[in-house]
Write a protein that holds these residues in place. Structure first.
Motif, PDB file in Angstrom:
ATOM      1  N   SER A   1       0.852  -1.174   0.000  1.00  0.00           N
ATOM      2  CA  SER A   1       0.000   0.000   0.000  1.00  0.00           C
ATOM      3  C   SER A   1       0.889   1.226   0.000  1.00  0.00           C
ATOM      4  N   TYR A   2       0.569   2.202  -0.817  1.00  0.00           N
ATOM      5  CA  TYR A   2       1.364   3.422  -0.919  1.00  0.00           C
ATOM      6  C   TYR A   2       0.430   4.612  -0.785  1.00  0.00           C
ATOM      7  N   HIS A   3       0.727   5.505   0.155  1.00  0.00           N
ATOM      8  CA  HIS A   3      -0.089   6.694   0.381  1.00  0.00           C
ATOM      9  C   HIS A   3       0.838   7.902   0.420  1.00  0.00           C
TER      10      HIS A   3
ATOM     11  N   PRO B   1       0.133  11.779   0.424  1.00  0.00           N
ATOM     12  CA  PRO B   1      -0.639  13.023   0.344  1.00  0.00           C
ATOM     13  C   PRO B   1       0.279  14.207   0.044  1.00  0.00           C
TER      14      PRO B   1
END
Length: 119
Positions: A5-7, A9
């Motif tokens: 998972s890559y987040h 912002p």
């Protein structure tokens, strides 16, 4: 493929004097200091070479402070040959058919000069 998972912002601020929001944004996201004081480095737009050198010096200080190499020699543990520099520039420029850079367009010859200075 490994599951992951890559987040990432991102908040981007545009407009006149938008650089004045930098400190508040760093603080907003939990930061306590900046790696480079951009306003100090970019203080003299009339002398782009001096401004670039100040930026390079600031980044080198930052890299040293976190244990990162500041030259190709430090990175690979030996002197790099002119042939290797030429090959790096050739690959980076897709055999001279592409340029890089948004602020200043760099051609293959420019890339070779930069790699040579990074020896």
């Amino acid at each position: 493929m490994v599951d992951f998972s890559y987040h990432a912002p991102t908040e981007v601020v545009f407009g006149k004097n938008s650089e004045q929001h930098t400190a508040a944004l760093v603080k907003k996201y939990g930061g306590t200091r900046l790696a480079v004081n951009a306003m100090h480095v970019a203080n003299d737009f009339t002398n782009p070479e001096a401004t670039a050198l100040k930026g390079i010096e600031a980044m080198e200080r930052f890299f040293r402070s976190i244990g990162m190499p500041t030259s190709i020699h430090e990175l690979i543990g030996r002197e790099i040959t002119d042939e290797e520099i030429s090959e790096m520039a050739r690959k980076c420029s897709h055999d001279g058919s592409h340029t890089v850079g948004g602020f200043l367009v760099l051609h293959r010859e420019d890339m070779e000069k930069i790699y040579t200075m990074a020896k």
